[in-house]
Design a protein around this motif. Structure first.
Motif, PDB file in Angstrom:
ATOM      1  N   HIS A 167       0.983  -1.087  -0.083  1.00 53.54           N
ATOM      2  CA  HIS A 167       0.130  -0.110   0.049  1.00 53.54           C
ATOM      3  C   HIS A 167       0.723   1.200  -0.169  1.00 53.54           C
ATOM      4  N   PRO A 168       0.634   2.207  -0.994  1.00 57.00           N
ATOM      5  CA  PRO A 168       1.616   3.348  -0.847  1.00 57.00           C
ATOM      6  C   PRO A 168       1.322   4.093   0.426  1.00 57.00           C
ATOM      7  N   SER A 169       2.682   4.849   0.671  1.00 56.13           N
ATOM      8  CA  SER A 169       2.597   5.425   1.955  1.00 56.13           C
ATOM      9  C   SER A 169       1.963   6.876   1.755  1.00 56.13           C
ATOM     10  N   SER A 170       1.339   7.312   2.901  1.00 56.25           N
ATOM     11  CA  SER A 170       0.507   8.629   2.638  1.00 56.25           C
ATOM     12  C   SER A 170       0.893   9.339   3.912  1.00 56.25           C
ATOM     13  N   GLU A 171       0.940  10.728   3.900  1.00 58.06           N
ATOM     14  CA  GLU A 171       0.997  11.762   4.902  1.00 58.06           C
ATOM     15  C   GLU A 171      -0.354  12.165   5.820  1.00 58.06           C
ATOM     16  N   GLY A 172      -1.447  11.645   5.057  1.00 57.12           N
ATOM     17  CA  GLY A 172      -2.618  12.093   5.754  1.00 57.12           C
ATOM     18  C   GLY A 172      -3.084  10.646   6.661  1.00 57.12           C
ATOM     19  N   GLN A 173      -4.394  10.649   6.968  1.00 57.55           N
ATOM     20  CA  GLN A 173      -4.773   9.802   7.947  1.00 57.55           C
ATOM     21  C   GLN A 173      -4.587   8.086   7.423  1.00 57.55           C
ATOM     22  N   SER A 174      -4.378   7.334   8.478  1.00 62.29           N
ATOM     23  CA  SER A 174      -4.030   5.894   8.132  1.00 62.29           C
ATOM     24  C   SER A 174      -5.336   5.137   8.037  1.00 62.29           C
ATOM     25  N   VAL A 175      -6.432   5.925   8.358  1.00 67.24           N
ATOM     26  CA  VAL A 175      -7.789   5.106   8.303  1.00 67.24           C
ATOM     27  C   VAL A 175      -8.306   5.107   7.055  1.00 67.24           C
ATOM     28  N   GLU A 176      -8.718   3.903   6.373  1.00 67.56           N
ATOM     29  CA  GLU A 176      -9.246   3.856   5.204  1.00 67.56           C
ATOM     30  C   GLU A 176     -10.848   3.699   5.100  1.00 67.56           C
ATOM     31  N   PHE A 177     -11.744   4.571   4.740  1.00 71.98           N
ATOM     32  CA  PHE A 177     -13.099   4.460   4.819  1.00 71.98           C
ATOM     33  C   PHE A 177     -13.739   4.158   3.462  1.00 71.98           C
ATOM     34  N   VAL A 178     -14.655   2.989   3.727  1.00 75.30           N
ATOM     35  CA  VAL A 178     -15.380   2.648   2.498  1.00 75.30           C
ATOM     36  C   VAL A 178     -16.738   2.410   2.341  1.00 75.30           C
ATOM     37  N   GLN A 179     -17.422   3.447   1.855  1.00 82.36           N
ATOM     38  CA  GLN A 179     -18.841   3.417   1.746  1.00 82.36           C
ATOM     39  C   GLN A 179     -19.774   2.352   0.839  1.00 82.36           C
ATOM     40  N   GLY A 180     -20.464   1.596   1.392  1.00 80.60           N
ATOM     41  CA  GLY A 180     -20.915   0.731   0.487  1.00 80.60           C
ATOM     42  C   GLY A 180     -22.098   1.226  -0.348  1.00 80.60           C
ATOM     43  N   PRO A 181     -22.702   0.448  -1.455  1.00 83.04           N
ATOM     44  CA  PRO A 181     -23.849   1.034  -2.071  1.00 83.04           C
ATOM     45  C   PRO A 181     -24.960   0.973  -1.123  1.00 83.04           C
ATOM     46  N   PRO A 182     -25.886   1.857  -1.482  1.00 85.76           N
ATOM     47  CA  PRO A 182     -27.250   1.636  -0.605  1.00 85.76           C
ATOM     48  C   PRO A 182     -27.926   0.321  -0.580  1.00 85.76           C
ATOM     49  N   ALA A 183     -28.634   0.025   0.487  1.00 84.65           N
ATOM     50  CA  ALA A 183     -29.419  -1.290   0.408  1.00 84.65           C
ATOM     51  C   ALA A 183     -30.442  -1.395  -0.606  1.00 84.65           C
ATOM     52  N   PRO A 184     -30.451  -2.485  -1.202  1.00 85.91           N
ATOM     53  CA  PRO A 184     -31.820  -2.644  -2.226  1.00 85.91           C
ATOM     54  C   PRO A 184     -33.264  -2.450  -1.442  1.00 85.91           C
ATOM     55  N   PRO A 185     -34.190  -1.907  -2.033  1.00 89.03           N
ATOM     56  CA  PRO A 185     -35.274  -1.734  -1.515  1.00 89.03           C
ATOM     57  C   PRO A 185     -36.002  -3.205  -1.015  1.00 89.03           C
ATOM     58  N   LYS A 186     -36.752  -3.096   0.071  1.00 88.44           N
ATOM     59  CA  LYS A 186     -37.237  -4.591   0.533  1.00 88.44           C
ATOM     60  C   LYS A 186     -38.722  -4.500  -0.220  1.00 88.44           C
ATOM     61  N   GLU A 187     -38.908  -5.633  -0.849  1.00 91.08           N
ATOM     62  CA  GLU A 187     -40.259  -5.822  -1.498  1.00 91.08           C
ATOM     63  C   GLU A 187     -41.209  -6.201  -0.180  1.00 91.08           C
ATOM     64  N   GLU A 188     -42.528  -5.402  -0.418  1.00 89.44           N
ATOM     65  CA  GLU A 188     -43.719  -5.661   0.384  1.00 89.44           C
ATOM     66  C   GLU A 188     -44.387  -6.981  -0.184  1.00 89.44           C
ATOM     67  N   LYS A 189     -44.857  -7.542   0.835  1.00 91.41           N
ATOM     68  CA  LYS A 189     -45.989  -8.465   0.606  1.00 91.41           C
ATOM     69  C   LYS A 189     -47.148  -8.101   0.390  1.00 91.41           C
ATOM     70  N   LYS A 190     -47.557  -8.509  -0.627  1.00 91.69           N
ATOM     71  CA  LYS A 190     -49.237  -8.157  -1.086  1.00 91.69           C
ATOM     72  C   LYS A 190     -50.065  -9.137  -0.403  1.00 91.69           C
ATOM     73  N   PRO A 191     -51.128  -8.589   0.307  1.00 92.47           N
ATOM     74  CA  PRO A 191     -52.066  -9.600   0.697  1.00 92.47           C
ATOM     75  C   PRO A 191     -52.668 -10.389  -0.182  1.00 92.47           C
ATOM     76  N   LYS A 192     -53.194 -11.729   0.311  1.00 90.53           N
ATOM     77  CA  LYS A 192     -53.752 -12.191  -0.924  1.00 90.53           C
ATOM     78  C   LYS A 192     -55.423 -11.992  -0.975  1.00 90.53           C
ATOM     79  N   ALA A 193     -55.870 -11.975  -2.172  1.00 86.36           N
ATOM     80  CA  ALA A 193     -57.148 -11.454  -2.334  1.00 86.36           C
ATOM     81  C   ALA A 193     -58.049 -12.773  -1.845  1.00 86.36           C
ATOM     82  N   GLU A 194     -58.960 -12.366  -1.082  1.00 90.97           N
ATOM     83  CA  GLU A 194     -60.021 -13.290  -0.796  1.00 90.97           C
ATOM     84  C   GLU A 194     -60.969 -13.602  -1.782  1.00 90.97           C
TER      85      GLU A 194
END
Length: 126
Positions: free
Chosen positions: A98-125
């Protein structure tokens, strides 16, 4: 006698080639078992926290809610345990350093947003 040994060694050092490699000009030799540094493919991460729990030096922090992964490069001892325990193989070791750096030594990685949850549709009576 020790004086002549010392003079002989001093003359050999002055007239001979350097004992060390000229690193910036001549890159270090990479071996097959070189560990280099830790890399993550954040797109594949499931934020399980196995890497954080098994990290010997406690250099990795995983936040499931914020979907973030963080590594402190100065604390990491490059043992490779995090790569071994990752169930999705999204953490791996690259052989180059890993290349040396003068800045912070902590590398922060943000992941992609969570996929939307699918809502369950109620069964038709009937």
């Amino acid at each position: 006698m020790p004086l002549f040994t010392m003079v002989k060694r001093a003359l050999a050092n002055v007239t001979g080639k350097p004992a060390t490699l000229m690193y910036p000009a001549t890159p270090a030799k990479q071996y097959e078992a070189s560990r280099g540094h830790v890399v993550i493919a954040i797109e594949d991460c499931i934020y399980c926290g196995n890497c954080q729990r098994h990290c010997v030096s406690q250099a990795i922090t995983v936040d499931r809610e914020a979907r973030t992964w963080e590594i402190n490069r100065l604390r990491c001892i490059i043992c490779g345990v995090c790569a071994e325990v990752c169930p999705k193989d999204c953490i791996f070791m690259e052989p180059d350093y890993h290349p040396s750096s003068e800045g912070q030594s902590v590398e922060f990685v943000q992941g992609p947003p969570a996929p939307p949850k699918e809502e369950k549709k109620p069964k038709a009576e009937e």
